[in-house]
Design a protein around this motif. Structure first.
Motif, PDB file in Angstrom:
ATOM      1  N   PRO C 238       0.813  -1.225   0.000  1.00  0.00           N
ATOM      2  CA  PRO C 238       0.000   0.000   0.000  1.00  0.00           C
ATOM      3  C   PRO C 238       0.840   1.266   0.000  1.00  0.00           C
ATOM      4  O   PRO C 238       0.552   2.207  -0.749  1.00  0.00           O
ATOM      5  CB  PRO C 238      -0.801  -0.107   1.299  1.00  0.00           C
ATOM      6  N   GLN C 302      -9.564   2.701   4.469  1.00  0.00           N
ATOM      7  CA  GLN C 302      -8.605   3.704   3.982  1.00  0.00           C
ATOM      8  C   GLN C 302      -9.275   5.038   3.682  1.00  0.00           C
ATOM      9  O   GLN C 302     -10.449   5.094   3.358  1.00  0.00           O
ATOM     10  CB  GLN C 302      -7.914   3.210   2.711  1.00  0.00           C
ATOM     11  N   ASP C 304      -7.304   7.269   1.677  1.00  0.00           N
ATOM     12  CA  ASP C 304      -6.545   7.806   0.562  1.00  0.00           C
ATOM     13  C   ASP C 304      -6.872   6.979  -0.673  1.00  0.00           C
ATOM     14  O   ASP C 304      -6.908   5.749  -0.621  1.00  0.00           O
ATOM     15  CB  ASP C 304      -5.044   7.722   0.859  1.00  0.00           C
ATOM     16  N   ARG C 307      -4.096   4.459  -1.774  1.00  0.00           N
ATOM     17  CA  ARG C 307      -3.908   3.384  -0.798  1.00  0.00           C
ATOM     18  C   ARG C 307      -5.049   2.403  -0.867  1.00  0.00           C
ATOM     19  O   ARG C 307      -4.859   1.187  -0.780  1.00  0.00           O
ATOM     20  CB  ARG C 307      -3.840   3.973   0.611  1.00  0.00           C
ATOM     21  N   LEU C 308      -6.264   2.976  -1.027  1.00  0.00           N
ATOM     22  CA  LEU C 308      -7.441   2.124  -1.134  1.00  0.00           C
ATOM     23  C   LEU C 308      -7.324   1.197  -2.333  1.00  0.00           C
ATOM     24  O   LEU C 308      -7.556  -0.010  -2.249  1.00  0.00           O
ATOM     25  CB  LEU C 308      -8.662   3.035  -1.252  1.00  0.00           C
TER      26      LEU C 308
END
Lengths: 162, 146, 638, 321
Positions: C238, C302, C304, C307-308
């Motif tokens: 991530p 998450q 972001d 990141r998700l």
């Protein structure tokens, strides 16, 4: 999990609904209901007590001077009224009455006006005093009801909106 | 034919939006009692909508307080046409006992055309049903006039 | 001629890296031209392999420097392109080509672009080399280049602290993975005195699975698990995905973890031929199931965008691993299909994230909002990607997920093992959770209210939209023509996985193969046909209904007169907010789904604690995973 | 040409669009009437949903300033289309418009998620904060009921698959054939927990009262629908009605089906009547006697009771009962 109303719901299915079919079946308001104001102009003596006790200022009074006397119009604006019945309670002559008619629906201001007009005759000009003052004074109370008789007939044409 | 069907629909399914503009809750309770089993306005298609976008009839109760004035005007604007404004109780009509107060900016007809008024303080549920029936008629004529 | 295509395809990419490094600092357009040419050529060359390999069933072998085997002993480095390799090779070249086009504009705001393209091309070339090679040590070399190129690209935007941090984590954990692979390779070489995959396959076919071989096997599984970011070796992914530029994140999810998956498949199916053991199947399915579940639940938490998406990459790789772990035809079909689809839709989604970053400068879900009005095309493309990954018909994710469900459930019927039903249930729930987290992204990035600071956001330039459009179109095509995709891409690859004997025969010669496989080379049968899902007819239905609707609309169903525009400054068109003035009142991404998080807060807290960001812990996780796999193999695989 | 006309008839009239609309609106009307009667009210006429729909067609459509116009307008139509498509796939006793199986249970489940997703996307596109809260609730609701739903379907697949050829089957046709052979699914006691679980799933799927958290009109102004007005809102209401019919009809096909009679019209009538019964049991009664749950309560409820019931069924079927 509990469903406390399950049984009631199922049994209600077979029972008659408790709904009142209002517009189809007319309904009388209960005793003591304070609905549309009815003004008995014939009883009014223009004391103005109702105006004084009316909290929302729903009652207006207009006084026109005419030849016959003061033409007095009481106007009750239902759109401003709280239906507290103060006016009726305070009316010494029981000229104001709150009926059981609850259906007060209108599209403009006029629909909510309750008016009553009567003419308060000027006190008759004192005639040339006859022999004694005392009989004249005794006569005057007797003449007064006769004087109010006449305006009462005229008050027939007061507006009484449905 | 399509138009007739829509008119029929409008007649049969008016949805209400209730706006309280500082009312004492008397009228609100009476309005709610209209949809209880006893009066059951749903049998005539009335339904309380949650948002102005769904409403056909706007029911306003209460004198327009200065806090609620702006919200009222905005919400009224957000109702799609055709719409009918119904004032319920004496307050929106004339501010009732509150008139002249520094915090009341009524009556309602300063801000929009009131189509139907129901007098009473508060009006009986039957009176509200009568008023709503009248509002539906006006709604129909408004739809036709378009 | 076709024999030379794979090596040229690889070398073109490496040459591109070299030349763009040489000439790139001089001129922007020259560099772009070189990159375009190199990636384009590589794509064309792999496409040229499509007909002979996929359709005619050839397997292409190529001995570097013509060091052919002498007396049945492979000494040179060989390239061997079978259908499986080409399947992944096509994924790689398509992704690289689109990523390169996207980079042209996307990276134009950064400095040091010449270096970017060098590393970019190194990454591309190494992965292509990795999937085409037929040599165990070469695999290690390529994956090492890939890892370091990936680390370099992660740290590319080194003015941000996150990039450096992510690159450091990736460096440490990635190196551990590489060392595991190297150690495994060394042990294998010590055992067999050869590095050629085909020959090892042949030798292993008759050999006992001695503890040393199992040791090497476990090391390699651990190593490739790190490369494929399989839970619990996923922890660096991530950070790396989020910190890298989006065109690189697309490469990460499209080809870097595919390389890990390819390595896994090649090892467990072909080289070690271990997948008929229920315990091996269980290992992969177990790893895959926890990967998809943990990936998606982490994604739900998450805030972001990238990141998700990164956690979703992990989750989708879990699907792939689960499906190929089933080791049935149906499962492999589903797994490979999902690997292809994952590249398409996740690439699309990362490019959308890049587009958002490009025009707004942030990917924080709590800050963004309402971009659909400013970037309508990106929003639409994102919706395509989101629906595809959530498995909404008629997009491609649906088909492959459906195959995975079918596969796992059929496996449970076959083996009478209730565990596989559990896997089906988890897979379906994960699919819904995927939908949930993409709803979250949709709501918090593209819909809702537009924050004041993004009022000047603009649609991204055309050269960035073209790759997105292509990926979206491919998503749709793979969704509505699954039979064609399976016939021409998946089926040959699945058969190639199942026929290790062929692999040996082509590389080492038919005689050698018959000598080893005394009872004959098994010819696998492809016994699966798409029956329950016929999207073309479904699409026709959809079209007819759409036309019917258009007719209704034209005849006055939705009278266009009534549709009132929202352009003027009327309170009527404000969002209803209980009469309040429409101030900025966007529901931020973090606040969605509190009902879910509230109920599962124990789990989420645990997960939060596990992903603590400490590199030591992460390294420990990787090593202990490898140790556990080793233990498992020693105890259970016979 | 004849084929195409027949196809068009299927799609537009029966069992496609027109049939769906009529049946859905009727079922929604019957449901409202039943709920009213259970609450001792007279209730609206059965045609009330129809009137509502017609009225909404005649209203103005307002597109808020923050809305993403195209998505906002397209969302309800997409939801409706997917529902109509589902209706084509559900066999009515032995009547099915496709000879070959074209779509199976999983396809139907996915297609049935689309209206929910359309609601979410449409609400999200309207840009209202209320819709934001609404879509989050709707999504959690989908997450909640999907788990028991999936287990129920797997149970049915296992049951039918074991009886027919030992292979997995999600084919609806096979399920109906199985029931024609062995009697309705609900008659098998191992399937009763699954049936109850599905009955509990239906109210959430159609968004009716204890679980209508997403469209709570009092708290969050009807959630995703807050900004919709006019025809798009009408289509959403129509979707709601059709979903009611399709879910109950699916239940009938899965659990109460069988060989049926030889007349298609009679079969359809029986299916509809059974669907009304299912509506009554699973939607109306709950609607009449319960109040709205909170979102986390809904989630907890579905991941405990219905899931446990469905799992029980799955275990029983697995043991070969």
């Amino acid at each position: 999990m509990k469903f406390p109303f399950l049984k009631e719901a199922i049994t209600s299915l077979t029972k008659k609904p408790s709904t009142e079919l209002y517009p189809l079946v007319k309904k009388e308001a209960p005793e003591g209901y304070r609905g549309r104001i009815k003004f008995h102009a014939d009883k009014c003596i223009n004391c103005g007590m109702c105006i004084r006790v009316c909290a929302p200022d729903a009652i207006t009074r207009t006084i026109e001077k005419t030849e016959e006397g003061d033409k007095i119009t009481f106007q009750f604006y239902l759109g401003q009224c709280t239906f507290c019945q103060m006016c009726a309670d305070f009316c010494a002559k029981k000229a104001i009455e709150l009926t059981k008619d609850y259906s007060m629906v209108g599209t403009d201001e006029e629909d909510f006006m309750v008016r009553g007009t009567f003419i308060k005759k000027l006190p008759p000009k004192p005639p040339v005093p006859p022999a004694g003052a005392a009989p004249a004074a005794a006569k005057a109370p007797a003449a007064a009801p006769a004087a109010t008789e006449k305006p009462a007939e005229k008050a027939e044409d007061k507006k009484e909106e449905k | 034919m399509f138009k007739k069907l829509i008119e029929k629909g409008i007649e049969k399914s008016p949805w209400l939006l209730h706006i309280n503009t500082g009312s004492c809750n008397g009228c609100d309770i009476e309005l709610v009692s209209v949809i209880t089993p006893r009066y059951d306005a749903e049998r005539m298609g009335f339904k309380l909508a949650g948002t102005p976008r769904h409403a056909d009839i706007v029911v306003v109760s209460g004198p327009i307080t200065s806090q609620s004035k702006e919200r009222l005007v905005r919400t009224l604007a957000q109702v799609p046409d055709p719409k009918v404004v119904v004032s319920i109780g004496s307050c929106p009509r004339s501010c009732n006992v509150f008139h002249g107060s520094y915090s009341v900016e009524g009556p309602l007809d300063r801000y929009c055309d009131v189509d139907v008024s129901i007098a009473g303080c508060p009006p009986k549920p039957e009176a509200i049903i009568d008023g709503l029936a009248k509002a539906v008629e006006i709604l129909k004529t408004k739809r036709r006039g378009k | 001629m076709t024999n030379h295509l794979p090596i040229i395809a690889i070398q073109v990419l490496f040459l591109g890296a070299f030349i763009s490094g040489l000439v790139g600092y001089k001129s922007n357009s020259l560099r772009k031209f070189v990159i375009f040419l190199a990636t384009g050529t590589s794509l064309v060359l792999t496409l040229m392999l499509f007909k002979p390999v996929m359709m005619e069933g050839q397997i292409i072998s190529y001995w570097m420097g013509n060091w052919v085997p002498v007396s049945d002993w492979a000494i040179g480095i060989g390239l061997e392109v079978d259908q499986l390799s080409l399947f992944f090779g096509l994924i790689v070249t398509v992704t690289v080509f689109l990523g390169a086009i996207y980079s042209f504009k996307y990276m134009s705001k950064d400095n040091g672009q010449d270096k970017y393209y060098v590393v970019f091309m190194m990454l591309a070339g190494s992965v292509l080399g990795f999937v085409f090679t037929g040599d165990l040590f070469n695999m290690y070399v390529m994956i090492e280049i890939m890892t370091f190129a990936a680390v370099g690209l992660t740290a590319f935007r080194n003015h941000k602290a996150e990039s450096i941090e992510a690159a450091f984590k990736y460096l440490v954990v990635g190196s551990i993975g590489s060392s595991l692979i190297l150690l495994g390779t060394v042990v294998m070489y010590a055992q067999f005195k050869t590095l050629n995959l085909a020959q090892i396959t042949a030798l292993l076919n008759n050999a006992q699975h001695t503890p040393v071989i199992l040791f090497a096997f476990a090391l390699m599984i651990g190593g490739y698990a790190v490369k494929a970011f399989i839970v619990p070796c996923h922890v660096v992914a991530p950070d790396a995905y989020a910190a890298a530029p989006s065109s690189v994140s697309m490469l990460f999810s499209g080809i870097v973890n595919k390389a890990g998956i390819y390595g896994m498949i090649r090892l467990v199916f072909v080289v070690f031929a271990s997948m008929n053991l229920p315990s091996m199947q269980f290992l992969l399915v177990f790893l895959g199931t926890i990967t998809m579940f943990i990936g998606v639940t982490m994604a739900l938490a998450q805030s972001d965008f990238k990141r998700l998406l990164a956690f979703h990459s992990i989750s989708q790789i879990g699907y792939v691993l689960t499906a190929i772990g089933l080791s049935t035809i149906l499962g492999l079909t589903g797994g490979l299909y999902h690997a292809l689809n994952h590249t398409l839709f996740k690439g699309l989604l990362f490019l959308c994230a890049g587009a958002v970053l490009y025009s707004t400068g942030t990917t924080d879900l709590n800050k963004l909002g309402g971009l659909a009005k400013k970037m309508p095309q990106t929003a639409g493309l994102f919706l395509v990607g989101a629906f595809a990954i959530s498995g909404i018909p008629p997009f491609n994710g649906f088909v492959s997920k459906w195959l995975v469900y079918q596969g796992t459930f059929a496996k449970s019927m076959e083996t009478n093992n209730p565990g596989y039903v559990f896997v089906t249930i988890v897979a379906l729930i994960v699919s819904v959770m995927t939908l949930a987290s993409f709803i979250k992204v949709t709501q918090s990035v593209f819909f809702g209210q537009l924050p004041k600071e993004f009022e000047n956001a603009e649609e991204v330039p055309l050269s960035m939209r073209i790759p997105m459009w292509i990926l979206a179109a491919l998503c749709l095509v793979a969704g509505i023509l699954p039979t064609a995709v399976i016939d021409y891409l998946i089926k040959p690859a699945v058969l190639a996985i199942k026929s290790a004997g062929n692999y040996v025969a082509v590389m080492m010669g038919q005689e050698y193969a018959t000598k080893i496989y005394t009872e004959g080379i098994a010819i696998p049968k492809y016994d699966y046909a798409m029956a329950g899902w016929n999207p073309t007819s479904w699409l026709i239905l959809f079209g007819v209904l759409l036309i019917a609707f258009a007719l209704v609309a034209l005849t006055g169903g939705f009278n266009p007169r009534h549709i009132v525009g929202a352009e003027n400054n009327n309170a009527k068109f404000d969002v209803f907010f209980s009469g309040e003035a429409a101030e900025h009142s966007h529901v931020a991404g973090n606040d969605l789904f509190w009902g879910l998080k509230h109920n599962l807060k124990g789990y989420f807290h645990f997960m939060h604690d596990v992903h603590n960001g400490v590199v030591n812990d992460y390294a420990l996780m990787v090593v202990s995973t490898t140790a556990l796999v080793m233990l498992y193999l020693f105890l259970l695989v016979k | 040409m004849n084929n195409i006309l027949q196809f068009l008839f299927y799609i537009l009239i029966f069992p496609g669009f027109a049939f769906c609309v009529v049946a859905g609106l009727l079922i929604a009307g019957i449901d409202r009437k039943l709920v009213a009667r259970m609450q001792k009210r007279i209730g609206p006429p059965i045609l009330q949903p129809t009137y509502d729909f017609l009225k909404l067609l005649g209203k103005e459509t307002i597109i808020p300033r923050h809305a993403a116009r195209k998505v906002y307008l397209a969302a309800p139509v997409v939801g409706l289309l997917s529902l109509v498509t589902v209706s084509l796939f559900i066999p009515i006793f032995n009547f099915s418009i496709f000879d070959k199986p074209v779509a199976d249970l999983i396809v139907i489940i996915y297609l049935l998620t689309i209206p929910g997703v359309a609601l979410i996307i449409g609400g999200s596109a309207s840009g209202s904060p209320y819709a934001g809260v609404g879509i989050s609730r709707e999504m959690v609701a989908i997450l909640s009921y999907e788990l028991p739903l999936v287990i129920v379907l797997l149970t049915i697949g296992r049951k039918v698959g074991m009886a027919l050829d030992g292979n997995i089957t999600f084919s609806l046709k096979a399920i109906v054939d199985y029931q024609a052979q062995y009697g309705p699914m609900i008659a098998q006691w191992s399937m009763i927990p699954a049936a109850i679980a599905l009955l509990l799933v239906i109210p959430c799927k159609v968004g009716s009262l204890p679980f209508d958290i997403a469209e709570a009109e009092i708290e969050i102004c009807e959630g995703p629908l807050v900004e919709y007005s006019g025809p798009p809102l009408g289509i959403f209401k129509l979707n709601h009605a059709i979903k009611m019919f399709i879910m109950t009809s699916l239940f009938v096909t899965l659990f109460l089906s069988g060989a049926g009679t030889n007349f298609v019209a009679l079969n359809v009538l029986i299916q509809f009547a059974l669907a009304v019964v299912v509506t009554f049991i699973s939607i109306s009664v709950l609607k009449a006697i319960t109040a709205r749950l909170r979102v986390e309560q809904t989630f907890k409820f579905y991941w405990t009771y219905p899931t446990a019931l469905a799992l029980l069924s799955l275990v029983l079927v697995w043991l070969g009962l």
